[in-house]
Enzyme design. Structure first.
Site, PDB file in Angstrom:
ATOM      1  N   GLY A 190      10.353  14.705  33.373  1.00 39.72           N
ATOM      2  CA  GLY A 190      10.718  15.311  34.653  1.00 39.72           C
ATOM      3  C   GLY A 190      10.691  16.827  34.606  1.00 39.72           C
ATOM      4  N   GLY A 191      11.303  17.389  33.586  1.00 37.78           N
ATOM      5  CA  GLY A 191      11.370  18.849  33.469  1.00 37.78           C
ATOM      6  C   GLY A 191      10.014  19.465  33.269  1.00 37.78           C
ATOM      7  CD  GLU A 228      19.902  20.104  28.626  1.00 30.28           C
ATOM      8  OE1 GLU A 228      19.147  19.220  28.173  1.00 30.28           O
ATOM      9  OE2 GLU A 228      21.081  19.897  28.955  1.00 30.28           O
ATOM     10  CB  CYS A 274      21.536  16.705  26.859  1.00 33.01           C
ATOM     11  SG  CYS A 274      22.844  17.747  27.464  1.00 33.01           S
ATOM     12  CD  GLU A 307      17.364  12.705  24.569  1.00 31.80           C
ATOM     13  OE1 GLU A 307      16.470  13.427  25.037  1.00 31.80           O
ATOM     14  OE2 GLU A 307      18.546  12.760  24.946  1.00 31.80           O
TER      15      GLU A 307
END
Lengths: 493, 493
Positions: free
Chosen positions: B208-209, B228, B265, B356
């Site tokens: 997304g970022g 972020e 996160c 992640e």
């Protein structure tokens, strides 16, 4: 130096710079500052050969080059002295009684890594190999690979040798600085996409800066690019000032426009003047001033060719008239001062009229009233500077104008001209796109260092292993925000 | 609010925000701070409906949400109080005796304009509609359009109403804040490419970022994006600590890994442990701890599905073994704690193992010696945090490790766990790509405001027309660097 550096050699220089950065990273700010002063000493000690070489390569006059050398030395020294301030050291001490317990957190800034610097043609010292970008990146604790400008290869070689010698004498790691040359764009592109390069600084044309910025954004790991890409630096003459000081303004504008053959990124290429009974007298004074300023050799052939081409394109426009043009029998390598006029209406209808003409070319745009001016300003691109020429009593009524101008520029001047760019803390040399790629930073003044810094926090770290600027005793005496309060004292915990 | 906002309505909100920004720009930092405290009051005064709604939408427990509400209020208040410090006001006074005369230059910071904020799902208050991005953008003097997260539309509506009411009570311009909703990506993309939007803040996934960041870079006028995008937050257990405190470390690691069903996160997804005689005892203690922690509902179905998919992909690897897995008869919407083990050699050979897994999944990687560990760290991507678990006497010998870790992360912890992100000056919540898009900034703590500020210099400007923080008398009492010296006194000229 003046031969093209192979891509293999560039790769080797970057690898060496990366290792040098990792070693330099352990130097505290006082040690870094000492290294920078040593580099400044070496540049200062350069003999007349530097000026002679730069004169031959750039056609800039001796007095200008002597002044630019002093400016370059001052940049290294003043950025060194500013280091403790730009770190933005922050300390928040622990509170074990809080629920949950508050940890000890301390933040400082470290260099981004290897920085690629692309020098400009128009400042062979202050914005090139040994210029502000190199000085601020080294100040940040980065290593630098300078891609030298092909317009002054020998000058760059002399400067590169001085930097290397200064680093050597200060005991700095080998390879912390290297200069590379490349005729075509390949060398520069190779640098920008090299995985070990972590930031780019560029001063030059829009097309050049935008291309590097786009390239950096497409990397697997995008990196920040600060590109200063020039500007037309509009000047806004208000009626009261026109009425009061037409001759003075004409004289000063002509001088600023033609200084250094107009080859400054802060050259005031546009002047907006009101349609007012005093306008003809102003225009006549400007015509007379311009006519008395001789053409002079430009930095290099390519710049002169572009100057004549861009100027001709604007003069060809049907709504543009020549006001003053210095016509002499001179080689094509010279730039001749030219001022033309047009109307706000024509300017608004033709975006091409707002393009930068790098050289001593000015366009006077006459406007009918404040509303027309405001509407035109809203259409302007981002600029490095904007200048108001106004009587103090006119300024308060011009607040709407000022509000819009601060949206458009990084530096706002009153009754001065933008060509002088002071090297000081309060300088902002950077503006909204397309003047630069990131309006949040400056490329002149100690805050230029911030472009190459990133913060790192240490949580519950032992005092003796913290960077010196974060230690309780504050051995370097730097300013720190301790639990929200700025001070330069020791911390007792 | 929970209906999709049309593109027309988004365009209207942005236009209104742009006008509100231009009006808000005239507010000084004290006035802006008062508005922020008013918003904080409104959020603080929200009744139990806020918590009830957020619980229903996010499945987060009441105590956590109550704490997050307090954190959100604290962000608005502490950013308001920090305004005078983050402006970085600089004053260099004139020197008319110098050749050439030195002008008076004064620099402060102003907001970038309209900021688009994309809230996260995992912090419905503190990193969403009324979260730190919105608070820091308003603090900077910007207007905000918050693109609400579809995971908690009603919670966002309550927060949006509180912000709007706070702005109204403080006399702020209408439209300074607006929340828009959009089911698909169109609304968000429309915001990012809108010409009046000047910056973007995002908290969420890498995909997304990165998509928003790429979109912003391709605009005719590229704009800064602070995204972020999460992190695996590696933890490095050194032999001395393993030998000394295996059971304690296992207990604390299990607690940090599973806190909030691992939906942070800063969740410590990787733990590097040495191949040491105490390793089996540590692994057994960790197995026992994890086995005692129940599965719990995740934020929403999509997150649970992704958790199970990503976890399964890693567990399917031939060199990965399950150490502990909580297996219960539970709906698919729950996340069950899982810890697996692998070797440093397998980890180095398989980049997928470093991805992640958002949720309570940990991978313990056993390494043979310090050199192997150092070599693996050099391969790691950029991270928000890195943690060392070491005895003080082990740390000095680990300096090479620390040097490499500061290249890889924004926050370095000793003998703690990264899941707590303190809101304070010294916090750095941002790290090298791909943890964030710009490691030079933080998204937590008052320095988050800097993401949305740009400097503006005033040259030879009349005192009475300068922004208040630059006036000679220093009516706001802010800290300023005056001719190179930090102080908060008046300037005499």
């Amino acid at each position: 130096m003046n031969n093209k550096t192979s891509l293999n050699a560039i790769d080797h220089a970057v690898t060496q710079a990366r290792n040098a950065y990792l070693s330099f990273k352990r130097w505290n700010v006082r040690q870094r500052a000492a290294l920078m002063h040593q580099v400044a000493d070496e540049i200062e000690a350069l003999g007349p050969e530097l000026i002679t070489t730069a004169r031959a390569e750039t056609h800039l006059p001796e007095a200008r080059l002597t002044g630019e050398k002093a400016r370059t030395v001052f940049q290294w020294r003043s950025y060194a002295d500013a280091l403790a301030l730009v770190l933005d050291a922050r300390i928040d001490t622990a509170d074990s009684m809080r629920t949950p317990p508050k940890p000890d957190l301390r933040k400082t800034s470290q260099g981004l890594g290897v920085v690629a610097v692309f020098g400009a043609s128009n400042f062979p010292f202050a914005f090139s190999t040994a210029g502000g970008d190199t000085a601020s990146a080294i100040a940040a604790g980065c290593a630098v690979i300078a891609k030298t400008h092909p317009g002054h290869p020998e000058t760059s070689a002399i400067m590169a040798a001085a930097i290397t010698e200064g680093i050597r004498k200060a005991g700095g790691p080998e390879g912390l600085f290297a200069a590379v040359a490349s005729e075509g764009p390949e060398g520069g592109q190779y640098l920008v996409v090299h995985p070990a390069v972590k930031a780019v600084a560029f001063t030059g044309s829009f097309s050049g800066g935008k291309a590097l910025s786009d390239l950096a954004a497409k990397r697997p790991e995008p990196i920040p690019v600060f590109a200063e890409m020039g500007s037309v630096n509009p000047v806004f003459l208000l009626p009261g000032m026109l009425e009061n000081a037409a001759a003075d303004v004409a004289k000063q504008y002509a001088a600023s426009l033609t200084l250094g053959v107009g080859q400054f990124c802060t050259n005031p290429g546009l002047l907006f003047a009101p349609d007012h009974p005093s306008l003809p007298a102003f225009l006549e004074a400007l015509r007379a001033e311009i006519s008395g300023i001789p053409a002079a050799p430009m930095l290099h052939g390519g710049i002169a060719v572009a100057y004549h081409r861009n100027k001709t394109a604007i003069l060809a426009h049907e709504d543009v008239s020549v006001l003053a043009e210095v016509v002499e029998q001179l080689p094509d390598s010279h730039g001749n001062p030219v001022v033309a006029t047009t109307t706000a209406r024509a300017f608004a209808a033709n975006p091409g009229l707002s393009h930068e003409v790098f050289g001593p070319f000015g366009l006077v745009i006459t406007y009918k009233h404040a509303e027309e001016l405001l509407s035109i300003i809203q259409q302007l691109d981002g600029q490095l500077t904007a200048t108001l020429l106004a009587k103090p009593e006119e300024l308060e009524a011009a607040q709407a104008l000022v509000d819009v101008l601060t949206e458009k520029c990084g530096r706002l001047l009153l009754n001065g001209f933008p060509t002088g760019v002071e090297v000081c803390y309060a300088m902002q040399h950077g503006g909204p796109f397309p003047a630069t790629t990131d309006s949040r930073f400056t490329s002149v003044g100690p805050d230029a260092i911030k472009r190459f810094l990133r913060p790192v926090s240490y949580q519950n770290w032992p005092d003796e292993l913290l960077p010196d600027e974060l230690k309780n005793a504050n051995p370097l005496g730097v300013w720190r925000t301790v639990n929200g309060i700025l001070n330069n004292a020791a911390v007792s915990v």
